[in-house]
Scaffold this active site. Structure first.
Site, PDB file in Angstrom:
ATOM      1  N   THR A 173       0.872  -1.174   0.000  1.00  0.00           N
ATOM      2  CA  THR A 173       0.000   0.000   0.000  1.00  0.00           C
ATOM      3  C   THR A 173       0.904   1.218   0.000  1.00  0.00           C
ATOM      4  OG1 THR A 173      -1.620  -1.172   1.371  1.00  0.00           O
ATOM      5  CG2 THR A 173      -1.708   1.211   1.497  1.00  0.00           C
ATOM      6  N   GLY A 201      -9.762  -3.960   2.520  1.00  0.00           N
ATOM      7  CA  GLY A 201      -8.849  -3.938   3.662  1.00  0.00           C
ATOM      8  C   GLY A 201      -9.017  -2.660   4.465  1.00  0.00           C
ATOM      9  N   ASP A 202      -7.944  -2.279   5.134  1.00  0.00           N
ATOM     10  CA  ASP A 202      -7.992  -1.083   5.985  1.00  0.00           C
ATOM     11  C   ASP A 202      -7.859   0.223   5.197  1.00  0.00           C
ATOM     12  OD1 ASP A 202      -5.342  -1.936   5.318  1.00  0.00           O
ATOM     13  OD2 ASP A 202      -4.521  -0.585   6.837  1.00  0.00           O
ATOM     14  N   GLY A 207      -4.338  -5.619   6.411  1.00  0.00           N
ATOM     15  CA  GLY A 207      -5.435  -4.702   6.712  1.00  0.00           C
ATOM     16  C   GLY A 207      -6.426  -5.252   7.719  1.00  0.00           C
TER      17      GLY A 207
HETATM   18  N1  GLY Z   1      -3.199  -2.670   3.919  1.00  0.00           N
HETATM   19  C1  GLY Z   1      -3.724  -3.028   2.673  1.00  0.00           C
HETATM   20  C2  GLY Z   1      -4.705  -4.093   2.706  1.00  0.00           C
HETATM   21  O1  GLY Z   1      -4.704  -4.928   3.599  1.00  0.00           O
HETATM   22  O2  GLY Z   1      -5.529  -4.134   1.815  1.00  0.00           O
END
Ligand code: GLY
Length: 353
Positions: free
Chosen positions: A203, A233-234, A257
């Protein structure tokens, strides 16, 4: 008439102070912190983003426009397989992107999730913030919204990412009909077979602080590689992959995430800074909470430690910055004091050799 007694003066001074606080917190006009120039922080893939954000803020650009222009460079780069164009696809070979933005001065936010065909989801997230009464639009609705605003559609699956996905598809199960080259009986005759299988939660997150005290942040990703279609995700979730409070600081996350969402990672970091922790301490605080709350066996190694990584990044209103990861060896990008560089993240555990 026209004269104030002491009591009136004091209450009018208190009212002005209160109004001043209200005005400053509403419009982000705050005392300038003692910093020489803009400071930007990002994940390790964000050196170009921090440079761009600082350049634009130095020229007077809005802090959110600046960080978005910064991450657009990486979103449009086919060589970064964790973000935007060229990102690794879902299990069906389709690239789905997530992003959110927060604008400190107005306390506004926008997000898109599982959006297809658009190289720069961060710019769509900004338009959700600016041109709708919503905070988040997902999937087909997000694509239609982007189309309405004139975004060009592109097949985001590059050849490099397609080959990686094909390799994953061919080798992840012995009980389906897809056969990897090495087991086919025909050898690896094709030169285009991906030799190494990339896998990522990668990311980019980027936050900036301007000398006038204004802050903004953005997080953008192609998310977990080979995910179930529609998995989010996050990164597009305000408070998880990103949080900005113009009066305290900004935080962002990369890595698994699912773990970040469950502790509201970026919000946790900003709240820890609000209560006096330095950015690095606040990031470690969130990372420790992730380790502590990872109880399920399939996510833990034999020694009980998480078998995945998460990195948190933070920038305070005063211009302090820091980052922390579960496992050692991680870096973050920072532009500060006229120098753009990678620095080491603090960590909870030392990676085994
Ligand atoms: N941090 C990116 C995801 O888990 O989608």
């Amino acid at each position: 008439m026209g004269t104030l007694n002491r009591r009136d003066f004091l209450s009018s001074a208190a009212a002005s102070a209160a109004l001043g606080t209200l005005v400053s917190s509403t419009f982000g006009i705050q005392d300038s912190p003692a910093i020489d120039g803009p400071i930007a922080i990002s994940s390790a893939n964000g050196l170009r983003a921090t440079a761009k954000a600082v350049e634009m803020v130095s020229q007077g650009a809005d802090t959110l426009d600046a960080v978005i222009a910064g991450v657009n460079i990486v979103e449009e780069d086919p060589n970064d397989m964790s973000v935007g164009y060229g990102g690794l696809p879902n299990e069906e070979g389709i690239v789905e992107l997530d992003s959110c933005v927060m604008h400190g001065p107005t306390c506004e936010a926008g997000a898109v999730a599982a959006i297809r065909n658009i190289k720069t989801p961060s710019r769509v997230a900004q338009l959700v913030m600016q041109r709708t009464d919503h905070v988040m639009i997902v999937g087909e609705g997000a694509l239609r919204f982007a189309r309405a605003h004139g975004f060009a559609e592109t097949n985001l699956l590059t050849d490099k990412a397609r080959k990686a996905w094909l390799r994953w598809k061919e080798q992840h199960s012995d009980s389906d009909d897809w056969i990897p080259a090495e087991k086919s009986g025909f050898g690896d005759s094709r030169s285009d077979v991906a030799s190494k299988l990339p896998f990522t939660y990668g990311t980019i997150t980027c936050s900036v602080l301007a000398p006038n005290g204004q802050m903004s942040g953005v997080t953008t990703t192609s998310g977990l590689s080979y995910k179930i279609p529609g998995r989010i995700g996050d990164s597009p979730i305000i408070g998880a992959g990103l949080f900005v409070d113009n009066e305290v600081g900004a935080a962002g996350a990369t890595g698994r995430g699912e773990a970040v969402i469950k502790i509201c990672g970026s919000h946790t970091v900003v709240e820890a800074m609000r209560h006096g922790m330095s950015p690095e301490e606040a990031c470690l605080h969130a990372i420790k909470q992730i380790a502590k709350t990872t109880k399920i066996k399939r996510l833990r190694r034999k020694d009980g430690k998480p078998n995945f990584d998460v990195k948190m990044y933070a920038l305070s209103k005063e211009g302090q910055f820091g980052a922390a990861s579960i496992w050692s060896g991680a870096k973050f990008a920072v532009y500060e004091g006229g120098r753009n560089r990678l620095e080491d993240c603090a960590h909870l555990y030392t990676r085994d050799s």
